[in-house]
Design a protein around this motif. Structure first.
Motif, PDB file in Angstrom:
ATOM      1  N   ARG A  16     -40.062  10.983  38.926  1.00  0.00           N
ATOM      2  CA  ARG A  16     -39.319  10.584  39.639  1.00  0.00           C
ATOM      3  C   ARG A  16     -38.492  12.092  41.154  1.00  0.00           C
ATOM      4  O   ARG A  16     -38.091  10.985  41.582  1.00  0.00           O
ATOM      5  CB  ARG A  16     -38.441  11.909  38.379  1.00  0.00           C
ATOM      6  N   GLN A  19     -40.147   9.151  43.502  1.00  0.00           N
ATOM      7  CA  GLN A  19     -39.477   7.837  43.955  1.00  0.00           C
ATOM      8  C   GLN A  19     -38.434   8.752  44.664  1.00  0.00           C
ATOM      9  O   GLN A  19     -37.644   7.684  45.359  1.00  0.00           O
ATOM     10  CB  GLN A  19     -38.469   7.663  42.476  1.00  0.00           C
ATOM     11  N   ASP A  22     -39.631   9.321  48.263  1.00  0.00           N
ATOM     12  CA  ASP A  22     -39.880   7.282  48.848  1.00  0.00           C
ATOM     13  C   ASP A  22     -38.758   6.733  49.327  1.00  0.00           C
ATOM     14  O   ASP A  22     -39.508   5.947  50.432  1.00  0.00           O
ATOM     15  CB  ASP A  22     -40.657   6.557  48.299  1.00  0.00           C
ATOM     16  N   PHE A  23     -37.878   6.642  48.696  1.00  0.00           N
ATOM     17  CA  PHE A  23     -36.700   5.887  48.947  1.00  0.00           C
ATOM     18  C   PHE A  23     -36.050   6.956  50.260  1.00  0.00           C
ATOM     19  O   PHE A  23     -35.575   5.819  51.257  1.00  0.00           O
ATOM     20  CB  PHE A  23     -35.661   5.773  47.726  1.00  0.00           C
ATOM     21  N   PRO A  85     -45.813   1.474  35.753  1.00  0.00           N
ATOM     22  CA  PRO A  85     -44.488   1.652  35.674  1.00  0.00           C
ATOM     23  C   PRO A  85     -43.312   1.093  35.414  1.00  0.00           C
ATOM     24  O   PRO A  85     -42.614   1.812  34.434  1.00  0.00           O
ATOM     25  CB  PRO A  85     -44.315   1.528  37.167  1.00  0.00           C
ATOM     26  N   TRP A  86     -43.420  -0.241  34.440  1.00  0.00           N
ATOM     27  CA  TRP A  86     -42.669  -1.134  34.187  1.00  0.00           C
ATOM     28  C   TRP A  86     -42.483  -0.574  32.324  1.00  0.00           C
ATOM     29  O   TRP A  86     -41.102  -0.998  31.940  1.00  0.00           O
ATOM     30  CB  TRP A  86     -42.837  -2.646  33.932  1.00  0.00           C
ATOM     31  N   ASP A  87     -42.759   0.003  31.222  1.00  0.00           N
ATOM     32  CA  ASP A  87     -43.025   0.509  30.428  1.00  0.00           C
ATOM     33  C   ASP A  87     -41.542   1.938  30.309  1.00  0.00           C
ATOM     34  O   ASP A  87     -42.008   2.330  31.628  1.00  0.00           O
ATOM     35  CB  ASP A  87     -44.436   1.052  30.737  1.00  0.00           C
ATOM     36  N   VAL A  88     -41.313   1.580  29.311  1.00  0.00           N
ATOM     37  CA  VAL A  88     -40.305   2.585  29.383  1.00  0.00           C
ATOM     38  C   VAL A  88     -40.891   3.568  29.121  1.00  0.00           C
ATOM     39  O   VAL A  88     -39.813   4.828  30.021  1.00  0.00           O
ATOM     40  CB  VAL A  88     -39.798   2.523  27.955  1.00  0.00           C
ATOM     41  N   ALA A  90     -42.868   5.274  30.477  1.00  0.00           N
ATOM     42  CA  ALA A  90     -43.029   5.301  32.448  1.00  0.00           C
ATOM     43  C   ALA A  90     -41.882   6.289  32.364  1.00  0.00           C
ATOM     44  O   ALA A  90     -41.603   6.488  33.926  1.00  0.00           O
ATOM     45  CB  ALA A  90     -44.040   4.591  32.703  1.00  0.00           C
ATOM     46  N   ASN A  91     -41.138   5.727  32.504  1.00  0.00           N
ATOM     47  CA  ASN A  91     -39.032   5.910  32.893  1.00  0.00           C
ATOM     48  C   ASN A  91     -38.807   7.298  32.148  1.00  0.00           C
ATOM     49  O   ASN A  91     -38.580   7.904  31.614  1.00  0.00           O
ATOM     50  CB  ASN A  91     -38.525   4.569  33.360  1.00  0.00           C
TER      51      ASN A  91
ATOM     52  N   LEU B  33     -42.265   2.419  40.232  1.00  0.00           N
ATOM     53  CA  LEU B  33     -41.192   2.082  40.337  1.00  0.00           C
ATOM     54  C   LEU B  33     -40.810   2.450  41.556  1.00  0.00           C
ATOM     55  O   LEU B  33     -40.460   3.340  41.621  1.00  0.00           O
ATOM     56  CB  LEU B  33     -40.283   1.478  38.808  1.00  0.00           C
ATOM     57  N   GLN B  34     -40.265   1.798  42.400  1.00  0.00           N
ATOM     58  CA  GLN B  34     -38.889   2.499  43.507  1.00  0.00           C
ATOM     59  C   GLN B  34     -38.212   3.003  42.714  1.00  0.00           C
ATOM     60  O   GLN B  34     -37.780   3.994  43.454  1.00  0.00           O
ATOM     61  CB  GLN B  34     -38.714   1.045  44.760  1.00  0.00           C
ATOM     62  N   TYR B  35     -37.297   2.631  41.778  1.00  0.00           N
ATOM     63  CA  TYR B  35     -36.662   2.877  41.118  1.00  0.00           C
ATOM     64  C   TYR B  35     -36.457   3.134  39.419  1.00  0.00           C
ATOM     65  O   TYR B  35     -37.287   2.518  38.766  1.00  0.00           O
ATOM     66  CB  TYR B  35     -35.293   2.705  41.544  1.00  0.00           C
ATOM     67  N   PRO B  36     -36.634   4.569  38.919  1.00  0.00           N
ATOM     68  CA  PRO B  36     -36.958   4.290  37.303  1.00  0.00           C
ATOM     69  C   PRO B  36     -35.733   2.692  36.822  1.00  0.00           C
ATOM     70  O   PRO B  36     -34.745   3.057  36.927  1.00  0.00           O
ATOM     71  CB  PRO B  36     -35.821   5.474  36.706  1.00  0.00           C
ATOM     72  N   VAL B  37     -36.510   2.400  35.593  1.00  0.00           N
ATOM     73  CA  VAL B  37     -35.574   1.254  34.874  1.00  0.00           C
ATOM     74  C   VAL B  37     -36.655   2.122  33.058  1.00  0.00           C
ATOM     75  O   VAL B  37     -37.303   2.325  32.636  1.00  0.00           O
ATOM     76  CB  VAL B  37     -36.350   0.188  34.890  1.00  0.00           C
ATOM     77  N   LYS B  38     -35.237   2.559  32.569  1.00  0.00           N
ATOM     78  CA  LYS B  38     -34.922   2.824  31.353  1.00  0.00           C
ATOM     79  C   LYS B  38     -33.974   1.915  30.204  1.00  0.00           C
ATOM     80  O   LYS B  38     -33.046   3.240  30.456  1.00  0.00           O
ATOM     81  CB  LYS B  38     -35.030   4.770  31.107  1.00  0.00           C
ATOM     82  N   ILE B  39     -34.567   0.903  29.701  1.00  0.00           N
ATOM     83  CA  ILE B  39     -33.525  -0.062  29.210  1.00  0.00           C
ATOM     84  C   ILE B  39     -33.337   0.101  27.552  1.00  0.00           C
ATOM     85  O   ILE B  39     -34.730   0.327  26.840  1.00  0.00           O
ATOM     86  CB  ILE B  39     -33.377  -1.097  28.904  1.00  0.00           C
ATOM     87  N   GLU B  95     -40.480  -5.764  41.213  1.00  0.00           N
ATOM     88  CA  GLU B  95     -41.214  -5.532  40.548  1.00  0.00           C
ATOM     89  C   GLU B  95     -39.776  -4.351  39.181  1.00  0.00           C
ATOM     90  O   GLU B  95     -40.568  -4.607  38.341  1.00  0.00           O
ATOM     91  CB  GLU B  95     -41.786  -4.507  40.749  1.00  0.00           C
ATOM     92  N   ALA B  99     -39.212  -5.342  35.657  1.00  0.00           N
ATOM     93  CA  ALA B  99     -39.587  -4.224  34.246  1.00  0.00           C
ATOM     94  C   ALA B  99     -38.084  -4.284  33.693  1.00  0.00           C
ATOM     95  O   ALA B  99     -38.326  -3.966  32.596  1.00  0.00           O
ATOM     96  CB  ALA B  99     -39.147  -3.345  35.523  1.00  0.00           C
ATOM     97  N   HIS B 102     -38.469  -6.903  31.660  1.00  0.00           N
ATOM     98  CA  HIS B 102     -39.856  -6.715  30.822  1.00  0.00           C
ATOM     99  C   HIS B 102     -38.889  -6.008  29.563  1.00  0.00           C
ATOM    100  O   HIS B 102     -39.019  -5.616  28.086  1.00  0.00           O
ATOM    101  CB  HIS B 102     -40.474  -6.060  31.041  1.00  0.00           C
ATOM    102  N   GLN B 103     -37.926  -5.155  29.515  1.00  0.00           N
ATOM    103  CA  GLN B 103     -37.439  -3.985  28.956  1.00  0.00           C
ATOM    104  C   GLN B 103     -36.301  -4.390  28.136  1.00  0.00           C
ATOM    105  O   GLN B 103     -35.933  -4.456  26.703  1.00  0.00           O
ATOM    106  CB  GLN B 103     -36.938  -2.873  29.602  1.00  0.00           C
ATOM    107  N   ARG B 106     -37.990  -6.347  25.541  1.00  0.00           N
ATOM    108  CA  ARG B 106     -38.929  -5.792  23.877  1.00  0.00           C
ATOM    109  C   ARG B 106     -38.351  -6.471  22.665  1.00  0.00           C
ATOM    110  O   ARG B 106     -37.015  -5.941  22.338  1.00  0.00           O
ATOM    111  CB  ARG B 106     -39.050  -4.944  24.777  1.00  0.00           C
ATOM    112  N   PHE B 187     -28.251   1.663  42.422  1.00  0.00           N
ATOM    113  CA  PHE B 187     -28.869   1.829  43.664  1.00  0.00           C
ATOM    114  C   PHE B 187     -29.177   0.469  44.205  1.00  0.00           C
ATOM    115  O   PHE B 187     -28.955   0.508  46.075  1.00  0.00           O
ATOM    116  CB  PHE B 187     -29.979   2.391  43.418  1.00  0.00           C
TER     117      PHE B 187
END
Lengths: 91, 241
Positions: A16, A19, A22-23, A85-88, A90-91, B33-39, B95, B99, B102-103, B106, B187
């Motif tokens: 986090r 991220q 990096d932004f 990274p696209w998995d829930v 991981a976020n 990810l450049q920014y987190p995705v949590k759905i 990406e 994501a 994808h979420q 699910r 964002f």
């Protein structure tokens, strides 16, 4: 430990922070592209990249390298460990 | 090319630190990810709308291809740098959107699929992230303008990024209604506005070009051995010179 499916809270918080940094780097780069003589932007950029290097190293030590070139272990290749990274998780 | 056989190549010696300073002229994947995705909740209806941001006319794939492929005919090194950095960032956005898709898709139940507009997508792609517009038209390079003339191309970028920001605002409304991660799209909007401002500033600078700059560009085009530079000599005169 690498290989488990749930990324640990410590790793998540490192990612986090990365991220966020990096932004900030992306935006600073775009600014510097337009204003290459800005000393304050340059020093800001250096501060951010130094902080980033530390975070990348910490992630590699936690068996969660951010690129495969950061892999540290002599025993086990952790690059392909989940979650991705696209998995829930991981976020 | 001049260094063939003259020792080890640069490949493989790079570290991530070098990449940060832009010393490696290539791409390398970073596992975040450049920014987190949590759905939390799946929502195929929303996925069917957001998919346009992946492969639609104002999507991230179009944005990335637009910037990255405009670089080669750009006679200004600084603008080439800007196009490289923004085109790369658009890949990171691509990406993020994948994501989200994808979420959002699910653990779907059969009824959830059948009762939503996502059903027709599901027939061909199940829950894969296929770059397609919300209307069902697959990603197409016809959405992208690459004219070999930097001022024309920058104007294309300005128009495209404005369209993306607008589309995202529209989608933000949808997202609010459906109460998922609206911070994510908040964002996303500024990330399109900054490239807009960059393109705008570059256009303003190009428009102010004087005779001195004109010779520089002429020399660069000659140096690249392009000769005519592009097929449209008239346009070339208006913009480059």
């Amino acid at each position: 430990m690498g290989g488990c499916n749930q990324e640990s809270g410590a790793e998540r918080s490192l990612v986090r922070k990365l991220q966020m940094i990096d932004f900030a780097i992306v935006d600073t780069v775009l600014y510097l592209n337009a204003y290459p003589h800005s000393r304050s932007a340059l020093s800001h950029y250096k501060k951010l990249t130094a902080e980033r290097a530390k975070l990348c190293e910490a992630l590699a030590r936690a068996s969660a390298p951010i690129t495969h070139r950061d892999e540290l272990s002599d025993e086990r290749w952790s690059w392909t460990d989940g979650p991705w990274p696209w998995d829930v998780q991981a976020n | 090319m001049t260094n063939v056989g003259a020792g080890p190549t640069v490949l493989g010696r790079g570290t991530s630190r070098q990449t940060e300073r832009g010393e490696n002229n290539m791409w390398i994947y970073e596992k975040k990810l450049q920014y987190p995705v949590k759905i939390k909740n799946s929502n195929p209806k929303l996925a069917q709308l957001i998919i346009s941001q992946l492969g639609g006319p104002d999507g991230e794939l179009a944005a990335s291809m637009r910037y990255l492929h405009q670089r080669y005919s750009c006679p200004y090194d600084k603008i080439t740098g800007m196009l490289t950095d923004i085109g790369t960032e658009e890949l990171a956005h691509l990406e993020i959107i994948a994501a989200i898709i994808h979420q959002l898709t699910r653990n779907l139940s059969e009824e959830q699929i059948e009762s939503s507009p996502f059903a027709t997508y599901f027939v061909d792609h199940t829950t894969g992230a296929y770059p397609v517009a919300a209307s069902g038209v697959p990603f197409d390079m016809k959405y992208v303008g690459i004219k070999g003339d930097i001022l024309t191309d920058l104007n294309e970028d300005l128009a495209a990024d404005a369209a993306i920001a607008k589309a995202q605002r529209r989608r933000l409304k949808n997202v609010r209604e459906l109460t998922i991660q609206s911070a994510l799209l908040r964002f996303a909007i500024p990330t399109q506005i900054l490239p807009c401002r960059n393109s705008g500033e570059r256009i303003a600078k190009l428009n102010k070009n004087t005779g001195k700059e004109r010779c520089l560009v002429q020399a660069k085009i000659a140096g690249k051995g392009v000769g005519k530079c592009c097929n449209c000599a008239r346009q070339l005169q208006r913009t480059h010179f």
